[in-house]
Design a protein around this motif. Structure first.
Motif, mmCIF file in Angstrom:
data_model
loop_
_atom_site.group_PDB
_atom_site.id
_atom_site.type_symbol
_atom_site.label_atom_id
_atom_site.label_comp_id
_atom_site.label_asym_id
_atom_site.label_seq_id
_atom_site.Cartn_x
_atom_site.Cartn_y
_atom_site.Cartn_z
ATOM 1 N N LYS A 6 77.432 50.842 54.277
ATOM 2 C CA LYS A 6 78.612 50.928 55.134
ATOM 3 C C LYS A 6 78.356 51.932 56.250
ATOM 4 O O LYS A 6 78.767 51.739 57.392
ATOM 5 C CB LYS A 6 79.831 51.380 54.311
ATOM 6 N N LYS A 7 77.685 53.002 55.918
ATOM 7 C CA LYS A 7 77.408 54.034 56.909
ATOM 8 C C LYS A 7 76.648 53.455 58.102
ATOM 9 O O LYS A 7 76.999 53.692 59.251
ATOM 10 C CB LYS A 7 76.601 55.167 56.265
ATOM 11 N N ILE A 8 75.633 52.643 57.800
ATOM 12 C CA ILE A 8 74.850 52.026 58.871
ATOM 13 C C ILE A 8 75.688 50.975 59.602
ATOM 14 O O ILE A 8 75.652 50.884 60.827
ATOM 15 C CB ILE A 8 73.565 51.413 58.300
ATOM 16 N N GLU A 9 76.444 50.214 58.848
ATOM 17 C CA GLU A 9 77.337 49.223 59.461
ATOM 18 C C GLU A 9 78.299 49.917 60.431
ATOM 19 O O GLU A 9 78.459 49.486 61.581
ATOM 20 C CB GLU A 9 78.118 48.502 58.355
ATOM 21 N N TYR A 10 78.925 50.994 59.976
ATOM 22 C CA TYR A 10 79.854 51.743 60.819
ATOM 23 C C TYR A 10 79.119 52.353 62.014
ATOM 24 O O TYR A 10 79.655 52.394 63.135
ATOM 25 C CB TYR A 10 80.535 52.852 60.016
ATOM 26 N N LYS A 29 88.657 58.983 66.678
ATOM 27 C CA LYS A 29 89.951 58.388 66.308
ATOM 28 C C LYS A 29 90.101 56.993 66.918
ATOM 29 O O LYS A 29 90.516 56.048 66.241
ATOM 30 C CB LYS A 29 91.078 59.304 66.801
ATOM 31 N N GLU A 30 89.721 56.874 68.195
ATOM 32 C CA GLU A 30 89.844 55.572 68.857
ATOM 33 C C GLU A 30 88.982 54.517 68.167
ATOM 34 O O GLU A 30 89.447 53.413 67.873
ATOM 35 C CB GLU A 30 89.432 55.688 70.334
ATOM 36 N N ILE A 31 87.734 54.876 67.883
ATOM 37 C CA ILE A 31 86.839 53.928 67.207
ATOM 38 C C ILE A 31 87.405 53.565 65.841
ATOM 39 O O ILE A 31 87.433 52.392 65.450
ATOM 40 C CB ILE A 31 85.430 54.530 67.055
ATOM 41 N N SER A 32 87.852 54.596 65.128
ATOM 42 C CA SER A 32 88.406 54.394 63.795
ATOM 43 C C SER A 32 89.549 53.382 63.822
ATOM 44 O O SER A 32 89.591 52.450 63.012
ATOM 45 C CB SER A 32 88.893 55.738 63.245
ATOM 46 N N GLU A 33 90.456 53.573 64.780
ATOM 47 C CA GLU A 33 91.617 52.687 64.860
ATOM 48 C C GLU A 33 91.245 51.285 65.326
ATOM 49 O O GLU A 33 91.674 50.283 64.767
ATOM 50 C CB GLU A 33 92.667 53.289 65.810
ATOM 51 N N GLN A 34 90.417 51.223 66.352
ATOM 52 C CA GLN A 34 90.074 49.929 66.922
ATOM 53 C C GLN A 34 89.188 49.097 65.997
ATOM 54 O O GLN A 34 89.303 47.875 65.952
ATOM 55 C CB GLN A 34 89.365 50.121 68.277
ATOM 56 N N ILE A 37 87.827 51.536 60.758
ATOM 57 C CA ILE A 37 86.894 52.313 59.935
ATOM 58 C C ILE A 37 87.589 53.609 59.506
ATOM 59 O O ILE A 37 88.232 54.247 60.324
ATOM 60 C CB ILE A 37 85.625 52.663 60.745
ATOM 61 N N PRO A 38 87.465 53.983 58.211
ATOM 62 C CA PRO A 38 88.076 55.235 57.732
ATOM 63 C C PRO A 38 87.655 56.409 58.615
ATOM 64 O O PRO A 38 86.463 56.654 58.798
ATOM 65 C CB PRO A 38 87.517 55.386 56.322
ATOM 66 N N TYR A 39 88.652 57.147 59.129
ATOM 67 C CA TYR A 39 88.382 58.176 60.121
ATOM 68 C C TYR A 39 87.414 59.267 59.645
ATOM 69 O O TYR A 39 86.438 59.581 60.333
ATOM 70 C CB TYR A 39 89.698 58.827 60.561
ATOM 71 N N GLU A 40 87.695 59.827 58.464
ATOM 72 C CA GLU A 40 86.870 60.931 57.978
ATOM 73 C C GLU A 40 85.414 60.513 57.810
ATOM 74 O O GLU A 40 84.481 61.244 58.167
ATOM 75 C CB GLU A 40 87.405 61.445 56.639
ATOM 76 N N PHE A 41 85.253 59.334 57.259
ATOM 77 C CA PHE A 41 83.895 58.839 57.006
ATOM 78 C C PHE A 41 83.167 58.577 58.317
ATOM 79 O O PHE A 41 81.988 58.937 58.481
ATOM 80 C CB PHE A 41 83.975 57.566 56.169
ATOM 81 N N THR A 45 79.702 60.273 60.037
ATOM 82 C CA THR A 45 78.619 59.423 60.526
ATOM 83 C C THR A 45 78.277 59.757 61.975
ATOM 84 O O THR A 45 77.099 59.882 62.334
ATOM 85 C CB THR A 45 79.030 57.939 60.402
ATOM 86 N N LEU A 46 79.304 59.943 62.792
ATOM 87 C CA LEU A 46 79.075 60.270 64.201
ATOM 88 C C LEU A 46 78.422 61.640 64.345
ATOM 89 O O LEU A 46 77.535 61.839 65.188
ATOM 90 C CB LEU A 46 80.400 60.217 64.963
ATOM 91 N N GLN A 47 78.853 62.575 63.505
ATOM 92 C CA GLN A 47 78.249 63.914 63.542
ATOM 93 C C GLN A 47 76.768 63.841 63.212
ATOM 94 O O GLN A 47 75.943 64.540 63.815
ATOM 95 C CB GLN A 47 78.965 64.842 62.559
#
Lengths: 135, 135
Positions: A6-10, A29-34, A37-41, A45-47
């Motif tokens: 999932k991490k790679i998929e996200y 937040k925008e990516i998560s909502e659009q 994808i679970p925001y925290e996770f 991943t982005l970090q």
DNA sequence: AAAAATCGGATTACAATAGTCGGATATTAT
DNA sequence: ATAATATCCGACTATTGTAATCCGATTTTT
């Protein structure tokens, strides 16, 4: 299983999203909502992608992420390695000396599997975010 | 992780062993001892390969397994599918209608990922036990 | 100073993998 | 026949890795 985590998929979804909206800075937040994808996770991943230099971050209000490179220079292999290190098909290819399991170094499938892995990685290494985003 | 499961690793090792010793019938016990694979787990794996028709079994004393096809006609892809079904990179390619995750059918990475998967499967599909065993 | 964002460690929840156990069935050799 | 050796098979357990969450700190803009 032969499956992307999932991490790679996200990660792929997020970088694609950032690539498509490259005119502005994109928040997690925008990516998560659009993308649903679970925001925290996603944040984690982005970090991680940021630490590995694939994207750059801007903190604070109106902050977010932008790509460090052009989408055409960003491969799926880059994302996989950034998020999971030098992952490999069999454990024996992970360590530096190539000796992990009991069969090493006389393992009868080590060499052929290594070739197989190389070929597959070549596929990942020649698929870019630009292609996936079809910019 | 992009990793082959132990089951597939054992499956490849076992079929390679059987291919190399194709002059006689090979018991699970022999493979287990020679390759250092847990007997019970290997047995299950061989039974599964048998059910899928990749090998044939012979019960009783002096029993064991032989290949159903020539090693050159037995690919890594065959083994993967026999042991894990139509495994795929993302969940969306598993179901018959291709709709599993929330993003389907409007998923922005579905098509490119499907192409990627096809290429990788092509690599697995063109690597045979004969090559791995170098008979 | 408040709001909105990234940052990051620690923890929990869950699922898949890996391995084990016990017994049934089949076949061959003695 | 019967003992030995093998496959067969369901159920169970243990372990690991993934996925997700929680909570607080920091940064930056308004």
């Amino acid at each position: 299983m032969i499956k992307l985590s999932k991490k790679i998929e996200y990660g792929i979804l997020a970088l694609q999203y950032i690539a498509i909206h490259s005119d502005k800075i994109i928040s997690a937040k925008e990516i998560s909502e659009q993308m649903g994808i679970p925001y925290e996770f996603l944040s984690k991943t982005l970090q991680q992608l940021m630490k590995k230099g694939l994207i750059q971050s801007q903190q604070g209000i109106r902050g977010g992420y932008v790509l460090s490179r052009k989408p055409a220079d960003l491969t799926v292999k880059d994302i996989i390695i950034a998020l999971e290190g030098k992952s490999s098909f069999l454990d024996c290819f992970v360590s530096s000396n190539g000796l992990i399991c009991d069969r090493s170094p006389n393992c009868s499938i080590k060499d052929p599997m290594e070739k197989l892995q190389f070929k597959v990685m070549q596929v990942f290494g020649t698929t870019t975010i630009a292609e996936i985003a079809t910019i």
